[in-house]
Design a protein around this motif. Structure first.
Motif, PDB file in Angstrom:
ATOM      1  N   TYR A  27       0.841  -1.204   0.000  1.00  0.00           N
ATOM      2  CA  TYR A  27       0.000   0.000   0.000  1.00  0.00           C
ATOM      3  C   TYR A  27       0.875   1.253   0.000  1.00  0.00           C
ATOM      4  N   SER A  28       1.912   1.243   0.790  1.00  0.00           N
ATOM      5  CA  SER A  28       2.810   2.392   0.864  1.00  0.00           C
ATOM      6  C   SER A  28       3.426   2.701  -0.497  1.00  0.00           C
ATOM      7  N   VAL A  29       3.858   1.659  -1.203  1.00  0.00           N
ATOM      8  CA  VAL A  29       4.463   1.844  -2.524  1.00  0.00           C
ATOM      9  C   VAL A  29       3.425   2.411  -3.499  1.00  0.00           C
ATOM     10  N   ALA A  30       2.249   1.818  -3.544  1.00  0.00           N
ATOM     11  CA  ALA A  30       1.212   2.272  -4.482  1.00  0.00           C
ATOM     12  C   ALA A  30       0.751   3.684  -4.146  1.00  0.00           C
ATOM     13  N   ASP A  31       0.543   3.959  -2.864  1.00  0.00           N
ATOM     14  CA  ASP A  31       0.039   5.267  -2.461  1.00  0.00           C
ATOM     15  C   ASP A  31       1.056   6.373  -2.706  1.00  0.00           C
ATOM     16  N   SER A  32       2.349   6.055  -2.637  1.00  0.00           N
ATOM     17  CA  SER A  32       3.364   7.087  -2.869  1.00  0.00           C
ATOM     18  C   SER A  32       3.342   7.565  -4.315  1.00  0.00           C
ATOM     19  N   VAL A  33       2.846   6.742  -5.219  1.00  0.00           N
ATOM     20  CA  VAL A  33       2.729   7.131  -6.620  1.00  0.00           C
ATOM     21  C   VAL A  33       1.350   7.714  -6.903  1.00  0.00           C
ATOM     22  N   LEU A  34       0.306   7.081  -6.391  1.00  0.00           N
ATOM     23  CA  LEU A  34      -1.064   7.416  -6.793  1.00  0.00           C
ATOM     24  C   LEU A  34      -1.765   8.441  -5.898  1.00  0.00           C
ATOM     25  N   HIS A  35      -1.442   8.458  -4.626  1.00  0.00           N
ATOM     26  CA  HIS A  35      -2.083   9.369  -3.659  1.00  0.00           C
ATOM     27  C   HIS A  35      -3.604   9.250  -3.698  1.00  0.00           C
ATOM     28  N   CYS A  36      -4.078   8.034  -3.836  1.00  0.00           N
ATOM     29  CA  CYS A  36      -5.518   7.778  -3.863  1.00  0.00           C
ATOM     30  C   CYS A  36      -5.735   6.383  -3.301  1.00  0.00           C
ATOM     31  N   LYS A  37      -6.453   6.312  -2.190  1.00  0.00           N
ATOM     32  CA  LYS A  37      -6.653   5.037  -1.493  1.00  0.00           C
ATOM     33  C   LYS A  37      -7.254   3.972  -2.403  1.00  0.00           C
ATOM     34  N   GLU A  38      -8.303   4.324  -3.123  1.00  0.00           N
ATOM     35  CA  GLU A  38      -8.988   3.348  -3.968  1.00  0.00           C
ATOM     36  C   GLU A  38      -8.069   2.825  -5.084  1.00  0.00           C
ATOM     37  N   PHE A  72       9.132   7.362  -4.889  1.00  0.00           N
ATOM     38  CA  PHE A  72       8.629   8.693  -5.231  1.00  0.00           C
ATOM     39  C   PHE A  72       8.051   9.411  -4.030  1.00  0.00           C
ATOM     40  N   ASP A  73       8.661   9.218  -2.890  1.00  0.00           N
ATOM     41  CA  ASP A  73       8.219   9.884  -1.673  1.00  0.00           C
ATOM     42  C   ASP A  73       8.661  11.343  -1.728  1.00  0.00           C
ATOM     43  N   SER A  74       7.925  12.205  -1.069  1.00  0.00           N
ATOM     44  CA  SER A  74       8.262  13.632  -1.075  1.00  0.00           C
ATOM     45  C   SER A  74       9.405  13.918  -0.106  1.00  0.00           C
ATOM     46  N   ILE A  75      10.122  14.974  -0.393  1.00  0.00           N
ATOM     47  CA  ILE A  75      11.195  15.439   0.495  1.00  0.00           C
ATOM     48  C   ILE A  75      10.607  15.714   1.881  1.00  0.00           C
ATOM     49  N   LYS A  76       9.441  16.312   1.900  1.00  0.00           N
ATOM     50  CA  LYS A  76       8.773  16.655   3.160  1.00  0.00           C
ATOM     51  C   LYS A  76       8.537  15.407   4.018  1.00  0.00           C
ATOM     52  N   ASN A  77       8.034  14.332   3.411  1.00  0.00           N
ATOM     53  CA  ASN A  77       7.772  13.096   4.163  1.00  0.00           C
ATOM     54  C   ASN A  77       9.057  12.462   4.671  1.00  0.00           C
ATOM     55  N   ILE A  78      10.087  12.455   3.837  1.00  0.00           N
ATOM     56  CA  ILE A  78      11.367  11.863   4.245  1.00  0.00           C
ATOM     57  C   ILE A  78      11.934  12.642   5.426  1.00  0.00           C
ATOM     58  N   ALA A  79      11.907  13.977   5.311  1.00  0.00           N
ATOM     59  CA  ALA A  79      12.431  14.829   6.391  1.00  0.00           C
ATOM     60  C   ALA A  79      11.634  14.612   7.680  1.00  0.00           C
ATOM     61  N   ARG A  80      10.330  14.520   7.557  1.00  0.00           N
ATOM     62  CA  ARG A  80       9.478  14.287   8.740  1.00  0.00           C
ATOM     63  C   ARG A  80       9.833  12.962   9.410  1.00  0.00           C
ATOM     64  N   ASP A  81       9.948  11.903   8.616  1.00  0.00           N
ATOM     65  CA  ASP A  81      10.224  10.580   9.169  1.00  0.00           C
ATOM     66  C   ASP A  81      11.618  10.473   9.777  1.00  0.00           C
ATOM     67  N   TRP A  82      12.571  11.236   9.246  1.00  0.00           N
ATOM     68  CA  TRP A  82      13.946  11.193   9.759  1.00  0.00           C
ATOM     69  C   TRP A  82      14.236  12.342  10.739  1.00  0.00           C
ATOM     70  N   HIS A  83      13.214  13.136  11.053  1.00  0.00           N
ATOM     71  CA  HIS A  83      13.347  14.227  12.023  1.00  0.00           C
ATOM     72  C   HIS A  83      14.506  15.164  11.670  1.00  0.00           C
ATOM     73  N   CYS A  84      14.523  15.598  10.421  1.00  0.00           N
ATOM     74  CA  CYS A  84      15.540  16.563   9.999  1.00  0.00           C
ATOM     75  C   CYS A  84      14.915  17.532   9.006  1.00  0.00           C
ATOM     76  N   SER A  85      15.680  18.515   8.594  1.00  0.00           N
ATOM     77  CA  SER A  85      15.138  19.542   7.707  1.00  0.00           C
ATOM     78  C   SER A  85      15.065  19.057   6.259  1.00  0.00           C
ATOM     79  N   GLN A  86      14.173  19.680   5.518  1.00  0.00           N
ATOM     80  CA  GLN A  86      14.046  19.349   4.102  1.00  0.00           C
ATOM     81  C   GLN A  86      15.313  19.729   3.341  1.00  0.00           C
ATOM     82  N   SER A  87      15.958  20.807   3.753  1.00  0.00           N
ATOM     83  CA  SER A  87      17.190  21.221   3.059  1.00  0.00           C
ATOM     84  C   SER A  87      18.301  20.193   3.260  1.00  0.00           C
TER      85      SER A  87
END
Length: 181
Positions: A30-41, A146-161
């Motif tokens: 689900y994580s893989v599919a949702d990272s591309v599609l951003h639609c639950k269905e 295809f995860d966003s920079i924002k999500n990666i930064a959030r999960d790793w507790h660091c800045s987007q830069s």
């Protein structure tokens, strides 16, 4: 249940194979599919299609890594579905990810030689194994999932830069690596 046991269920043509696959890898798929599609269905539809593809592929195939096998199927189905449903619209994270990586790989639209692509994939895999786990995770999440920079930064507790800079350095290292190999 272990992967070899799940694969044995596929070989026995037991419907329990799908249930066990879903129990163990449903959230990952689900994580893989949702990272591309951003639609639950749409993501759920891709997962169901992936289970059907696994059912039709195993046997005769016997994947060494069931999780990677499933993720590859889900990702390909999600990208196909994304292309079909968003022909005019664009997912900014997906577009930016592909553009960043294309610059490193010097991709041409003419590349169609499957052997050449497998060789390239092998080189990228070897390169990533040589990288620190944190940078490898960021690279895979950004350019494979295809995860966003924002999500990666959030999960790793660091800045987007910090993520952006690390990804740029990793792309440069990958480019140098590919030129030398």
């Amino acid at each position: 249940m272990e992967d070899f046991q799940i694969i044995a269920l596929y070989f026995a043509r037991s419907s329990a194979a799908i249930d066990e696959t879903h129990k163990k890898y449903g959230r990952l798929c689900y994580s893989v599919a949702d990272s591309v599609l951003h639609c639950k269905e749409d993501a759920e539809e891709c997962i169901n299609d992936a289970y059907m593809a696994a059912w039709n592929t195993i046997p005769p195939d016997r994947p060494d890594h069931l999780s990677a096998f499933l993720c590859k199927i889900v990702r390909n189905l999600a990208l196909k579905k994304y292309g079909q449903s968003h022909a005019k619209k664009r997912n900014r994270d997906l577009e930016v990810s592909l553009t960043e990586l294309a610059e490193v790989l010097s991709c041409d639209d003419d590349i169609s030689d499957e052997v050449e692509l497998k060789e390239l994939g092998g080189h990228i895999s070897l390169f990533l194994r040589s990288q620190p786990p944190q940078e490898r995770d960021w690279f895979v999440r950004r350019y494979w999932m295809f995860d966003s920079i924002k999500n990666i930064a959030r999960d790793w507790h660091c800045s987007q830069s910090k993520i952006k800079s690390a990804l740029m350095r990793t792309r440069k290292k990958l480019s140098a690596y590919l030129k030398n190999n």
